[in-house]
Design an enzyme around this catalytic site. Structure first.
Site, PDB file in Angstrom:
ATOM      1  N   SER A   1       0.797  -1.221   0.000  1.00 38.07           N
ATOM      2  CA  SER A   1       0.000   0.000   0.000  1.00 38.07           C
ATOM      3  C   SER A   1       0.832   1.276   0.000  1.00 38.07           C
ATOM      4  O   SER A   1       0.380   2.303  -0.491  1.00 38.07           O
ATOM      5  CB  SER A   1      -0.958  -0.001   1.187  1.00 38.07           C
ATOM      6  OG  SER A   1      -0.259  -0.219   2.392  1.00 38.07           O
TER       7      SER A   1
ATOM      8  N   HIS B   1      -5.217  -3.386  -3.005  1.00 39.69           N
ATOM      9  CA  HIS B   1      -4.856  -2.497  -4.117  1.00 39.69           C
ATOM     10  C   HIS B   1      -4.714  -3.231  -5.445  1.00 39.69           C
ATOM     11  O   HIS B   1      -4.312  -2.636  -6.444  1.00 39.69           O
ATOM     12  CB  HIS B   1      -3.571  -1.735  -3.795  1.00 39.69           C
ATOM     13  CG  HIS B   1      -3.706  -0.848  -2.595  1.00 39.69           C
ATOM     14  ND1 HIS B   1      -4.258   0.414  -2.659  1.00 39.69           N
ATOM     15  CD2 HIS B   1      -3.412  -1.063  -1.299  1.00 39.69           C
ATOM     16  CE1 HIS B   1      -4.268   0.947  -1.450  1.00 39.69           C
ATOM     17  NE2 HIS B   1      -3.764   0.071  -0.597  1.00 39.69           N
TER      18      HIS B   1
ATOM     19  N   LYS C   1     -11.275   0.887  -2.259  1.00 37.98           N
ATOM     20  CA  LYS C   1     -10.239   1.454  -3.128  1.00 37.98           C
ATOM     21  C   LYS C   1     -10.758   1.516  -4.557  1.00 37.98           C
ATOM     22  O   LYS C   1     -11.623   2.330  -4.832  1.00 37.98           O
ATOM     23  CB  LYS C   1      -8.978   0.663  -2.934  1.00 37.98           C
ATOM     24  CG  LYS C   1      -8.545   1.002  -1.489  1.00 37.98           C
ATOM     25  CD  LYS C   1      -7.537   0.526  -0.795  1.00 37.98           C
ATOM     26  CE  LYS C   1      -7.399   1.185   0.570  1.00 37.98           C
ATOM     27  NZ  LYS C   1      -6.844   0.231   1.526  1.00 37.98           N
TER      28      LYS C   1
HETATM   29  C1  LIG Z   1      -6.770   0.023   2.895  1.00 41.13           C
HETATM   30  C2  LIG Z   1      -6.197  -1.305   3.191  1.00 41.13           C
HETATM   31  C3  LIG Z   1      -6.819  -2.180   4.072  1.00 41.13           C
HETATM   32  C4  LIG Z   1      -8.020  -1.777   4.885  1.00 41.13           C
HETATM   33  O1  LIG Z   1      -9.158  -1.734   4.118  1.00 41.13           O
HETATM   34  P1  LIG Z   1     -10.370  -0.824   4.606  1.00 41.13           P
HETATM   35  O2  LIG Z   1     -11.534  -1.351   3.870  1.00 41.13           O
HETATM   36  O3  LIG Z   1     -10.009   0.565   4.263  1.00 41.13           O
HETATM   37  O4  LIG Z   1     -10.481  -1.030   6.092  1.00 41.13           O
HETATM   38  C5  LIG Z   1      -6.277  -3.431   4.240  1.00 41.13           C
HETATM   39  N1  LIG Z   1      -5.165  -3.799   3.591  1.00 41.13           N
HETATM   40  C6  LIG Z   1      -4.519  -2.972   2.751  1.00 41.13           C
HETATM   41  C7  LIG Z   1      -3.292  -3.448   2.056  1.00 41.13           C
HETATM   42  C8  LIG Z   1      -5.012  -1.695   2.534  1.00 41.13           C
HETATM   43  O5  LIG Z   1      -4.362  -0.853   1.727  1.00 41.13           O
END
Ligand SMILES: *Cc1c(COP(=O)(O)O)cnc(C)c1O
Length: 393
Positions: free
Chosen positions: A177, A205, A237
């Site tokens: 991320s 992602h 995302k």
């Molecule tokens: C954003 C993210 C999460 C968390 O997801 P949310 O739905 O925002 O709680 C988990 N793992 C990774 C790698 C992320 O980038």
């Protein structure tokens, strides 16, 4: 008691250039943001396809509000599991080509729930050193032993696997991320098979971005459910919505329903959100041009940076970090860009390791080439006109 010691810690953070401050966004989540009363070009969000403001999802959400109201009223195991949740689970399992999918309220909760439910005391979790915080926290609450292997390092992972006599799980982000690089999942899944370990992948992602049709890292690497038995795909995302799904064999999903505490002991996601997730999934499937445009934009950004000799971390994904290292310089660059009307992510420790503060630039399908040009031109000026605090004598 009181909070004096907390105030002192906050003061220290401020002194170290590490105090985080929220900025108030007064517009929808889109390329043109209004932040604290100022118009900014948004290169900081994770809405890679622009689906956060997809009109058909807004419409689906409004219709579901009329039918279901705003709150689910209870957890999934009581009376909170409504038709839009069920419809979404069925649709996304089919799209991901997995037997079943289970909808969690957030990716953070999905990761906590999966690791807590599957990994027990006496088991071993092998985690990439740069895994997302939610995977680290999930490993902690699982009570399993947890060891890290070097970032994306197959040799390091293999060494750990070969020494393990415990029931072992390998846990990794697919796309990291804060770095944007992609884990070598083909090799990792082969190692898991060879050593009898269970692979758990967080595709936050990758989903919507990677693979011919946007299925994510399983499609990118041609990995079946057998190769990659536990997949977490988040919906906040590229899908532009909210929530996450864990997908895999029926028995896995049924077991999570029985045992994943962050699934059981929480109110279900509001039905209108589930309905908008479904509409966005349909958009993701139908509008493959969005993904094409995203990858064109990423290529354009990388090309311009190369021309300007701006060094980027190696990444083929929408996450394009510029390593600045020094926290103070990072904030100077960030401030300059903001003055020019450009918003990027400024990521500092402890989110990333010490001395690796970085701009986290994210590219979206909805950016124009002109906007990307403007970003790179200003980035060049900002980097040329700032220096590390450590090199000022
Ligand atoms: C954003 C993210 C999460 C968390 O997801 P949310 O739905 O925002 O709680 C988990 N793992 C990774 C790698 C992320 O980038």
């Amino acid at each position: 008691m009181g909070f004096k010691h907390l105030a002192a810690q906050l003061e220290q953070r401020k002194h170290d250039g590490l105090l985080r401050e929220r900025q108030l966004v007064e517009s929808a989540q889109q390329v043109n943001l209004v932040v604290d009363g100022t118009d900014l070009l948004n290169f900081a969000a994770n809405d890679y396809l622009g689906l956060a403001v997809n009109p058909s999802a807004q419409h689906a959400c409004a219709q579901a509000i009329n039918k279901y109201g705003v709150g689910a009223g209870a957890s999934h195991l009581v009376t909170g599991h409504q038709l839009p949740h069920q419809d979404f689970e069925v649709a996304i399992a089919e799209f991901l080509q997995r037997d079943k999918a289970l909808l969690f309220s957030t990716g953070y909760m999905a990761n906590l729930g999966v690791l807590q439910a599957l990994c027990r005391k006496g088991d071993l979790i092998l985690a990439d050193k740069l895994n997302h915080a939610s995977l680290i926290d999930g490993a902690r609450i699982s009570e399993a032993e947890s060891l890290r292997y070097l970032h994306c390092d197959i040799g390091s992972l293999q060494k750990r696997l070969s020494r393990s006599s415990q029931n072992t799980f390998v846990v990794t982000d697919s796309v990291f991320s804060m770095d944007g690089d992609i884990a070598p999942l083909t090799e990792i899944s082969q190692l898991c098979r060879r050593y009898g370990a269970t692979l758990i992948v967080d595709d936050a992602h990758g989903f919507g971005v990677l693979g011919e049709s946007g299925r994510g890292s399983t499609e990118h690497f041609h990995l079946t459910q057998k190769d990659l038995p536990v997949l977490i795909s988040t919906l906040g995302k590229a899908l532009g919505g909210y929530g996450a799904v864990v997908s895999g064999e029926q028995v896995l999903i049924e077991y999570l329903v029985q045992t994943a505490r962050s699934y059981i002991y929480t109110t279900a996601m509001p039905a209108p959100i589930a309905a908008s997730n479904l509409a966005n999934l349909e958009a993701l499937i139908k509008q493959s041009d969005l993904r094409q445009k995203l990858h064109q934009n990423i290529a354009q950004f990388k090309k311009l940076c190369e021309q300007q000799q701006i060094e980027l971390l190696p990444s083929e994904t929408p996450i394009q970090p510029v390593l600045v290292k020094c926290n103070q310089r990072l904030m100077q660059v960030n401030t300059y860009l903001k003055q020019q009307g450009i918003l990027v992510g400024a990521i500092r420790p402890p989110t990333v390791p010490k001395n690796t503060a970085r701009l986290r630039i994210t590219i979206s399908a909805t950016h124009t080439f002109e906007q990307i040009n403007l970003l790179v031109e200003n980035l060049k000026v900002a980097l040329d006109n700032t220096i590390d605090a450590s090199s000022e004598v």
